[in-house]
Design a protein around this motif. Structure first.
Motif, short mmCIF file in Angstrom:
data_model
loop_
_atom_site.label_atom_id
_atom_site.label_comp_id
_atom_site.label_asym_id
_atom_site.label_seq_id
_atom_site.Cartn_x
_atom_site.Cartn_y
_atom_site.Cartn_z
N ALA A 143 0.83 -1.21 0.00
CA ALA A 143 0.00 0.00 0.00
C ALA A 143 0.86 1.26 0.00
N GLU A 167 2.23 1.83 -3.47
CA GLU A 167 1.20 2.34 -4.38
C GLU A 167 0.98 3.84 -4.20
N ARG A 168 1.10 4.31 -2.97
CA ARG A 168 0.74 5.69 -2.66
C ARG A 168 1.90 6.66 -2.71
N ARG A 176 -9.42 -5.60 1.01
CA ARG A 176 -8.65 -5.36 -0.21
C ARG A 176 -9.24 -6.11 -1.40
N ASP A 185 -9.11 -8.45 -6.44
CA ASP A 185 -8.52 -7.78 -7.60
C ASP A 185 -7.12 -7.31 -7.25
N ASP A 191 -4.90 -6.32 -9.76
CA ASP A 191 -4.34 -5.61 -10.91
C ASP A 191 -3.84 -4.21 -10.56
N HIS A 192 -4.38 -3.60 -9.49
CA HIS A 192 -3.95 -2.26 -9.14
C HIS A 192 -2.49 -2.22 -8.72
N TYR A 193 -1.93 -3.38 -8.33
CA TYR A 193 -0.52 -3.41 -7.95
C TYR A 193 0.41 -3.20 -9.15
N SER A 235 0.59 -0.65 -10.73
CA SER A 235 1.02 0.75 -10.70
C SER A 235 2.31 0.95 -9.92
#
Length: 286
Positions: free
Chosen positions: A126, A129-130, A215, A218, A220-222, A224
């Motif tokens: 996390a 990602e941020r 969480r 899904d 797929d956001h990882y 990024s």
């Protein structure tokens, strides 16, 4: 690098001593964004490595591994909020863990590497990602919903056991239903030092399991994440943890992975020197 308080302690016993043992442990504190005090220790020399431990644990679980990591890194290991030398706050979600890691990265300084274990690996994911990460992101068996919710319907029973004060029963329930250990393995786990260390921390796992399941499936956001990333998994660990690590390799751009033969979710405790070598190779790229 500054902290509110520091003391040199014996690396084996944790007791203050005039003669520093190599590698010594230096304890300190810093503040997170919401004012929560974070206790941590610093150990070693070389590039900075921030270590974020998992559920039902404290930073002291990493003392064996940092004895070897300290030969190559300056390790910064904090007690995650709600345990050990750290404080807590009424408000909690994954973003507060990200803020805590950010506070530790500020203590460690520019270019620090970041290692997360289990739920701590979910927190470091996390963070990556941020926020930007110049160093390497090392993920040791993050618990992802690759086989459906990690806690699911079993969380209600776990919460009941915790609320009733049956922390021993709560830990057994969690290991069988969430970690997916076979029930016949529980008597053997009870005989290890880890059992008595984990039991008092079972209440903190309630909110963390809620965050894990929130969480979702899904992943797929990882994709990024732009930091250099390396996964570590033991071939003797439970199936969903092993698959979680390998699934991420195909999602996070350029990620690599190292399998540790016959080791499990506590490889950093069972084989600390091998684990430290794996981390060093992950950072160096060879």
């Amino acid at each position: 690098m500054t902290s509110d308080a520091t003391v040199i302690a014996d690396a084996r016993t944790g007791s203050a001593t005039a003669d520093a043992v190599t590698p010594p442990v230096e304890y300190g504190t810093t503040l997170s964004a919401d004012g929560t005090t974070l206790g941590y220790y610093r150990r070693g020399s070389g590039p900075a490595l921030v270590i974020t431990h998992g559920s039902i644990a404290t930073g002291d679980q990493w003392l064996p591994a940092t004895e070897h990591l300290a030969e190559h890194f300056t390790c910064f290991v904090h007690d995650r909020r709600g345990r050990g030398r750290s404080g807590d706050h009424a408000t909690y979600d994954l973003s507060t863990e990200v803020d805590d890691i950010a506070a530790m990265m500020a203590v460690a300084g520019p270019g620090a590497h970041l290692l997360g274990h289990s739920y701590g690996a979910l927190c470091t994911l996390a963070y990556a990602e941020r926020l930007p990460l110049d160093g390497t992101l090392i993920l040791f068996e993050p618990p992802l919903a690759v086989h459906g919710p990690v806690a699911g319907a079993g969380l209600a029973r776990y919460r009941e056991l915790v609320d009733a004060g049956d922390l021993d029963g709560a830990l057994e329930h969690a290991l069988v239903n969430f970690v997916r250990l076979p029930a016949e393995a529980i008597p053997y786990v009870r005989q290890t030092p880890l059992w008595d260390q984990c039991v008092p921390l079972t209440p903190t796992w309630v909110r963390e399991l809620e965050q894990i399941d929130a969480r979702g499936a899904d992943l797929d956001h990882y994709a990024s994440i732009t930091a250099p990333t390396h996964l570590i998994a033991g071939t003797g660990t439970t199936a969903f943890l092993y698959e979680s690590a390998h699934r991420l390799v195909g999602i996070v751009p350029g990620a690599g992975i190292t399998d540790l033969p016959d080791l499990d979710h506590f490889a950093h405790v069972a084989a600390p020197e091998l684990f430290a070598t794996t981390v060093r190779q992950a950072v160096s790229g060879r």
